[in-house]
Design a protein around this motif. Structure first.
Motif, PDB file in Angstrom:
ATOM      1  N   ARG A  70       0.754  -1.245   0.186  1.00 51.98           N
ATOM      2  CA  ARG A  70       0.031  -0.112  -0.107  1.00 51.98           C
ATOM      3  C   ARG A  70       0.847   1.091   0.036  1.00 51.98           C
ATOM      4  NH1 ARG A  70      -5.101  -1.913  -1.452  1.00 51.98           N
ATOM      5  NH2 ARG A  70      -5.531  -3.636  -0.416  1.00 51.98           N
ATOM      6  N   LYS A  71       0.353   2.238  -0.643  1.00 48.50           N
ATOM      7  CA  LYS A  71       1.150   3.738  -0.782  1.00 48.50           C
ATOM      8  C   LYS A  71       0.372   4.611   0.391  1.00 48.50           C
ATOM      9  CE  LYS A  71       1.869   3.163  -5.557  1.00 48.50           C
ATOM     10  NZ  LYS A  71       1.136   1.733  -5.749  1.00 48.50           N
ATOM     11  N   TYR A  72       1.419   5.346   0.852  1.00 49.11           N
ATOM     12  CA  TYR A  72       1.192   6.291   2.020  1.00 49.11           C
ATOM     13  C   TYR A  72       1.719   7.884   1.402  1.00 49.11           C
ATOM     14  CZ  TYR A  72       0.650   1.742   4.745  1.00 49.11           C
ATOM     15  OH  TYR A  72       0.204   0.672   5.236  1.00 49.11           O
ATOM     16  N   GLY A  73       0.861   8.619   1.948  1.00 53.49           N
ATOM     17  CA  GLY A  73       1.256  10.099   1.724  1.00 53.49           C
ATOM     18  C   GLY A  73       2.353  10.395   3.096  1.00 53.49           C
ATOM     19  N   GLU A  74       3.262  11.220   2.649  1.00 58.38           N
ATOM     20  CA  GLU A  74       4.169  11.586   3.932  1.00 58.38           C
ATOM     21  C   GLU A  74       3.272  12.315   5.222  1.00 58.38           C
ATOM     22  OE1 GLU A  74       8.272  14.056   4.667  1.00 58.38           O
ATOM     23  OE2 GLU A  74       7.833  13.317   2.686  1.00 58.38           O
ATOM     24  N   GLU A  75       2.568  13.024   4.883  1.00 53.49           N
ATOM     25  CA  GLU A  75       1.922  13.738   5.968  1.00 53.49           C
ATOM     26  C   GLU A  75       1.006  12.872   6.619  1.00 53.49           C
ATOM     27  OE1 GLU A  75       2.948  16.770   7.281  1.00 53.49           O
ATOM     28  OE2 GLU A  75       4.532  16.622   5.723  1.00 53.49           O
ATOM     29  N   ASP A  76       0.299  11.968   5.965  1.00 53.85           N
ATOM     30  CA  ASP A  76      -0.521  11.091   6.298  1.00 53.85           C
ATOM     31  C   ASP A  76       0.192  10.086   7.272  1.00 53.85           C
ATOM     32  OD1 ASP A  76      -2.688  12.004   4.990  1.00 53.85           O
ATOM     33  OD2 ASP A  76      -2.908  10.558   3.469  1.00 53.85           O
ATOM     34  N   LEU A  77       1.313   9.728   6.917  1.00 55.90           N
ATOM     35  CA  LEU A  77       2.103   8.681   7.679  1.00 55.90           C
ATOM     36  C   LEU A  77       2.461   9.353   8.940  1.00 55.90           C
ATOM     37  CD1 LEU A  77       3.264   6.286   7.868  1.00 55.90           C
ATOM     38  CD2 LEU A  77       5.040   6.659   6.826  1.00 55.90           C
ATOM     39  N   ARG A  78       2.928  10.692   8.976  1.00 57.87           N
ATOM     40  CA  ARG A  78       3.150  11.548  10.260  1.00 57.87           C
ATOM     41  C   ARG A  78       2.044  11.645  11.114  1.00 57.87           C
ATOM     42  NH1 ARG A  78       7.833  14.999  10.230  1.00 57.87           N
ATOM     43  NH2 ARG A  78       8.841  14.888   8.312  1.00 57.87           N
ATOM     44  N   ALA A  79       0.734  11.758  10.663  1.00 58.86           N
ATOM     45  CA  ALA A  79      -0.448  11.722  11.290  1.00 58.86           C
ATOM     46  C   ALA A  79      -0.544  10.367  12.078  1.00 58.86           C
ATOM     47  CB  ALA A  79      -1.457  12.291  10.626  1.00 58.86           C
ATOM     48  N   TYR A  96      10.442   6.672   4.836  1.00 57.80           N
ATOM     49  CA  TYR A  96      11.288   5.981   5.633  1.00 57.80           C
ATOM     50  C   TYR A  96      10.774   6.651   6.906  1.00 57.80           C
ATOM     51  CZ  TYR A  96      14.026   3.061   2.661  1.00 57.80           C
ATOM     52  OH  TYR A  96      14.680   2.067   1.782  1.00 57.80           O
ATOM     53  N   PHE A  97      10.264   5.843   8.281  1.00 58.17           N
ATOM     54  CA  PHE A  97       9.837   6.489   9.411  1.00 58.17           C
ATOM     55  C   PHE A  97      10.549   5.761  10.620  1.00 58.17           C
ATOM     56  CE2 PHE A  97       6.769   3.289   8.536  1.00 58.17           C
ATOM     57  CZ  PHE A  97       6.650   2.721   9.620  1.00 58.17           C
ATOM     58  N   ASP A  98      11.001   6.438  11.706  1.00 58.80           N
ATOM     59  CA  ASP A  98      11.165   6.062  13.026  1.00 58.80           C
ATOM     60  C   ASP A  98      10.798   6.899  14.092  1.00 58.80           C
ATOM     61  OD1 ASP A  98      12.704   4.792  14.982  1.00 58.80           O
ATOM     62  OD2 ASP A  98      14.663   4.993  13.952  1.00 58.80           O
ATOM     63  N   TYR A  99       9.877   6.153  14.857  1.00 60.77           N
ATOM     64  CA  TYR A  99       9.097   6.858  15.949  1.00 60.77           C
ATOM     65  C   TYR A  99       9.615   6.356  17.237  1.00 60.77           C
ATOM     66  CZ  TYR A  99       5.331   7.627  19.254  1.00 60.77           C
ATOM     67  OH  TYR A  99       4.724   7.789  20.521  1.00 60.77           O
ATOM     68  N   THR A 100       9.831   7.181  18.186  1.00 62.02           N
ATOM     69  CA  THR A 100       9.895   6.922  19.702  1.00 62.02           C
ATOM     70  C   THR A 100       9.263   7.896  20.210  1.00 62.02           C
ATOM     71  OG1 THR A 100      11.890   8.060  19.819  1.00 62.02           O
ATOM     72  CG2 THR A 100      12.031   5.737  19.460  1.00 62.02           C
ATOM     73  N   PRO A 101       8.861   7.880  21.707  1.00 62.13           N
ATOM     74  CA  PRO A 101       7.980   8.706  22.339  1.00 62.13           C
ATOM     75  C   PRO A 101       8.700  10.247  22.385  1.00 62.13           C
ATOM     76  CG  PRO A 101       7.528   6.611  23.467  1.00 62.13           C
ATOM     77  CD  PRO A 101       8.668   6.502  22.271  1.00 62.13           C
ATOM     78  N   GLY A 102       8.177  10.935  21.847  1.00 63.93           N
ATOM     79  CA  GLY A 102       8.888  12.651  21.828  1.00 63.93           C
ATOM     80  C   GLY A 102       9.825  12.426  20.681  1.00 63.93           C
ATOM     81  N   GLU A 103       9.728  11.782  19.928  1.00 63.07           N
ATOM     82  CA  GLU A 103      10.755  11.950  18.548  1.00 63.07           C
ATOM     83  C   GLU A 103      10.157  11.140  17.473  1.00 63.07           C
ATOM     84  OE1 GLU A 103      15.394  11.603  17.226  1.00 63.07           O
ATOM     85  OE2 GLU A 103      14.796  11.082  19.278  1.00 63.07           O
ATOM     86  N   LEU A 104      10.175  12.004  16.150  1.00 67.61           N
ATOM     87  CA  LEU A 104       9.594  11.468  15.018  1.00 67.61           C
ATOM     88  C   LEU A 104      10.344  11.713  13.971  1.00 67.61           C
ATOM     89  CD1 LEU A 104       7.470   9.673  13.320  1.00 67.61           C
ATOM     90  CD2 LEU A 104       6.104  11.871  13.159  1.00 67.61           C
ATOM     91  N   ASN A 105      11.188  10.904  13.289  1.00 68.26           N
ATOM     92  CA  ASN A 105      11.917  11.139  12.199  1.00 68.26           C
ATOM     93  C   ASN A 105      11.502  10.384  10.759  1.00 68.26           C
ATOM     94  OD1 ASN A 105      14.358   9.959  10.077  1.00 68.26           O
ATOM     95  ND2 ASN A 105      14.951  11.882  11.053  1.00 68.26           N
ATOM     96  N   VAL A 106      11.112  11.268  10.009  1.00 68.25           N
ATOM     97  CA  VAL A 106      10.484  10.721   8.339  1.00 68.25           C
ATOM     98  C   VAL A 106      11.396  11.516   7.352  1.00 68.25           C
ATOM     99  CG1 VAL A 106       8.636  10.945   6.740  1.00 68.25           C
ATOM    100  CG2 VAL A 106       8.091  10.905   9.449  1.00 68.25           C
ATOM    101  N   ARG A 107      11.976  10.434   6.496  1.00 62.15           N
ATOM    102  CA  ARG A 107      12.702  11.038   5.245  1.00 62.15           C
ATOM    103  C   ARG A 107      12.339  10.014   4.039  1.00 62.15           C
ATOM    104  NH1 ARG A 107      16.518   7.201   4.180  1.00 62.15           N
ATOM    105  NH2 ARG A 107      16.907   5.319   5.906  1.00 62.15           N
ATOM    106  N   ARG A 108      12.962  10.228   3.043  1.00 61.38           N
ATOM    107  CA  ARG A 108      12.795   9.854   1.765  1.00 61.38           C
ATOM    108  C   ARG A 108      13.860   8.832   1.540  1.00 61.38           C
ATOM    109  NH1 ARG A 108       8.367  10.893  -1.573  1.00 61.38           N
ATOM    110  NH2 ARG A 108       6.881  11.805  -0.419  1.00 61.38           N
ATOM    111  N   GLY A 109      13.572   7.765   0.982  1.00 59.79           N
ATOM    112  CA  GLY A 109      14.764   6.820   0.545  1.00 59.79           C
ATOM    113  C   GLY A 109      14.129   6.139  -0.467  1.00 59.79           C
ATOM    114  N   ALA A 110      15.358   4.989  -0.893  1.00 59.65           N
ATOM    115  CA  ALA A 110      15.279   4.223  -2.055  1.00 59.65           C
ATOM    116  C   ALA A 110      13.981   3.107  -2.053  1.00 59.65           C
ATOM    117  CB  ALA A 110      16.513   3.457  -2.416  1.00 59.65           C
ATOM    118  N   ALA A 111      13.441   2.655  -2.904  1.00 61.61           N
ATOM    119  CA  ALA A 111      12.634   1.645  -3.076  1.00 61.61           C
ATOM    120  C   ALA A 111      13.013   0.169  -2.354  1.00 61.61           C
ATOM    121  CB  ALA A 111      11.909   1.396  -4.404  1.00 61.61           C
TER     122      ALA A 111
END
Length: 355
Positions: free
Chosen positions: A275-284, A315-330
């Motif tokens: 499934r495909k995800y929008g970056e802002e949707d994924l942040r939410a 690409y995403f990485d979440y821990t309480p208090g910190e969220l990192n979202v970036r773009r990367g290769a397929a």
């Protein structure tokens, strides 16, 4: 050491196209030998492969998995003795049974020769038809594969792709399944999937190990040296129709060193999805974990998924208090991994639109 990779696939699935891609940028620097077997026909792609410096042994008098099993073993010994390759690629006839090819290779395997990968290429749009009409051969190729690579996935709907994956998963719950269009992947990335160098199970176990080593409490998210309490935890990995990792549910015990039971572990959930995800949707979605136990106590969430805008993956990485979202290769298929305590798996599946 010579590795042997088998690439099976029903007629016209795209085996030779895949091998060309892997030769171009997957097996770079390796000395290769390709053994082809066409069912009573001359191999039409021999010219390309010879031009690429690949030695070819063509067996055109019959099917590799029936009348030629004996000659096949002899041919393997011959190419190993004459060329001492790093890797042998075997492309059997489209109507061959993968189990017979694997058996023939196992008869040759030794300390210096190992069966490295057995892959089946499946045309995503034709899987249902082939399964219905040619089940004896098609199903054998699917059931015995360690990696299933879907071809022509870019031209079919998500619903049809979903149905194809579900059919394949019924026949083979263990294999890695590649759903991403090949043009979006490097040969190296495909090869890593073929060799199972990274699976969803590996990622979940690694995340749990990291949390244990960091001394994080799976109940409240704090550190164990700050408090004492008893909990029971388990490690769980969701396996639904979208989950292409190919593993059953597992319970893993970790010996803890702060007075907790030896079988106490963090709870984890993961799934693979196209499934495909929008970056802002994924942040939410990820921010929904903040101060909210509707999904359980989420201590870590990470993964990578196709982008809705068609650009680089998210690409995403979440821990309480910190969220990192970036773009990367397929990658070969999207992956979502979550660890924590009392995770509510159905709610997580709903949040990430899986299942």
């Amino acid at each position: 050491m010579t590795k042997i990779d088998i690439f099976s696939g029903f007629l016209g699935a795209g085996k030779t196209t895949l091998i060309k891609k892997l030769i171009a940028d997957g097996y770079a620097g390796e000395k290769l030998v390709l053994i082809e077997n066409e069912f009573g026909e001359i191999a039409v792609d021999g010219g390309f492969l010879k031009d690429a410096g690949i030695e070819i042994t063509e067996m055109n008098s019959g099917c590799i998995c029936c009348s030629l099993v004996g000659d096949f073993r002899e041919a393997l010994h011959k190419v190993i003795d004459e060329f001492h390759p790093d890797r042998i690629l075997i492309e059997p006839s489209g109507v061959g049974k993968l189990s017979d090819v694997i058996h023939a290779v196992q008869n040759v395997a030794s300390d210096d020769v190992v069966l490295n990968g057995f892959t089946t290429v499946v045309d995503a749009a034709k899987a249902k038809m082939y399964m219905k009409n040619f089940g004896e051969f098609f199903n054998n190729q699917v059931e015995n594969a360690a990696c299933i690579i879907l071809s022509r996935t870019g031209g079919i709907s998500d619903d049809k792709l979903d149905a194809a994956v579900a059919l394949l998963r019924e026949k083979n719950p263990e294999a890695v399944i590649i759903t991403t269009p090949w043009e979006d992947l490097s040969g190296k990335t495909i090869l890593e999937a073929v060799e199972r160098k990274s699976t969803l199970k590996d990622t979940l176990v690694h995340m749990v190990s990291e949390a244990v080593e960091d001394d994080v409490c799976p109940v409240c998210g704090g550190h164990h040296h700050d408090h004492e309490h008893e909990h029971e935890h388990h490690h769980h990995h969701d396996h639904d129709e979208h989950c292409d990792c190919g593993h059953d549910h597992h319970d893993h015990g970790h010996h803890h060193h702060h007075g907790h039971d030896a079988d106490e572990v963090f709870m984890s959930w993961g799934a693979e999805t196209f499934r495909k995800y929008g970056e802002e949707d994924l942040r939410a979605m990820l921010n929904a974990f903040v101060d909210n136990e509707d999904y359980g106590l989420v201590l870590r969430a990470k993964g990578y998924v196709p982008a809705a805008d068609g650009g680089q993956w998210v690409y995403f990485d979440y821990t309480p208090g910190e969220l990192n979202v970036r773009r990367g290769a397929a990658d070969v298929t999207g992956r979502v991994c979550v660890i924590g305590s009392k995770l509510k798996e159905e709610k997580l599946k709903e949040l990430f639109r899986i299942g």
